[in-house]
Design a protein around this motif. Structure first.
Motif, PDB file in Angstrom:
ATOM      1  N   GLY A  47     -14.556  51.386  54.410  1.00  0.00           N
ATOM      2  CA  GLY A  47     -13.685  50.214  54.512  1.00  0.00           C
ATOM      3  C   GLY A  47     -14.462  48.945  54.781  1.00  0.00           C
ATOM      4  N   VAL A  48     -15.455  49.022  55.666  1.00  0.00           N
ATOM      5  CA  VAL A  48     -16.287  47.852  55.961  1.00  0.00           C
ATOM      6  C   VAL A  48     -17.065  47.440  54.716  1.00  0.00           C
ATOM      7  CG1 VAL A  48     -18.282  47.061  57.296  1.00  0.00           C
ATOM      8  CG2 VAL A  48     -16.466  48.338  58.423  1.00  0.00           C
ATOM      9  N   ARG A  49     -17.607  48.411  53.998  1.00  0.00           N
ATOM     10  CA  ARG A  49     -18.352  48.116  52.771  1.00  0.00           C
ATOM     11  C   ARG A  49     -17.441  47.479  51.726  1.00  0.00           C
ATOM     12  NH1 ARG A  49     -20.677  53.283  50.831  1.00  0.00           N
ATOM     13  NH2 ARG A  49     -21.500  53.247  52.943  1.00  0.00           N
ATOM     14  N   LEU A  50     -16.195  47.940  51.640  1.00  0.00           N
ATOM     15  CA  LEU A  50     -15.234  47.368  50.700  1.00  0.00           C
ATOM     16  C   LEU A  50     -14.973  45.901  51.010  1.00  0.00           C
ATOM     17  CD1 LEU A  50     -13.152  47.826  48.403  1.00  0.00           C
ATOM     18  CD2 LEU A  50     -11.519  48.366  50.205  1.00  0.00           C
ATOM     19  N   VAL A  51     -14.804  45.568  52.287  1.00  0.00           N
ATOM     20  CA  VAL A  51     -14.569  44.172  52.689  1.00  0.00           C
ATOM     21  C   VAL A  51     -15.790  43.319  52.361  1.00  0.00           C
ATOM     22  CG1 VAL A  51     -14.225  42.665  54.683  1.00  0.00           C
ATOM     23  CG2 VAL A  51     -12.857  44.733  54.436  1.00  0.00           C
ATOM     24  N   ILE A  52     -16.981  43.824  52.655  1.00  0.00           N
ATOM     25  CA  ILE A  52     -18.210  43.067  52.380  1.00  0.00           C
ATOM     26  C   ILE A  52     -18.357  42.813  50.885  1.00  0.00           C
ATOM     27  CG2 ILE A  52     -20.730  43.212  52.422  1.00  0.00           C
ATOM     28  CD1 ILE A  52     -20.437  44.667  55.122  1.00  0.00           C
TER      29      ILE A  52
END
Length: 75
Positions: A47-52
């Motif tokens: 999820g964090v990678r998706l936001v980045i």
């Protein structure tokens, strides 16, 4: 389990009939397993990678639009 290096002689039986797949009711279905990577849950990291990636893609697209706007002013 039989020894795979030996062969069995005798009659060959037909394979057993496989029952048709019947979907289980929602209450009986098991929850999907959480993604584990190196012993840690990977769902949050994904999820964090998706936001980045989303922010980076929009920033790059904004930069390209800025270049088009600046190029259009100097006509």
């Amino acid at each position: 389990m039989a020894d795979p290096t030996t062969t069995e002689t005798g009659a060959v039986s037909a394979p057993a009939a496989v029952p048709a797949a019947v979907p289980a009711p929602a209450a009986v279905r098991a929850k999907p397993a959480k993604t584990i990577d190196a012993g840690k849950q990977a769902n949050r990291r994904i999820g964090v990678r998706l936001v980045i990636y989303t922010v980076a893609t929009h920033a790059f697209a904004g930069f390209i639009l800025l270049l088009f706007e600046l190029g259009n002013r100097n006509k």
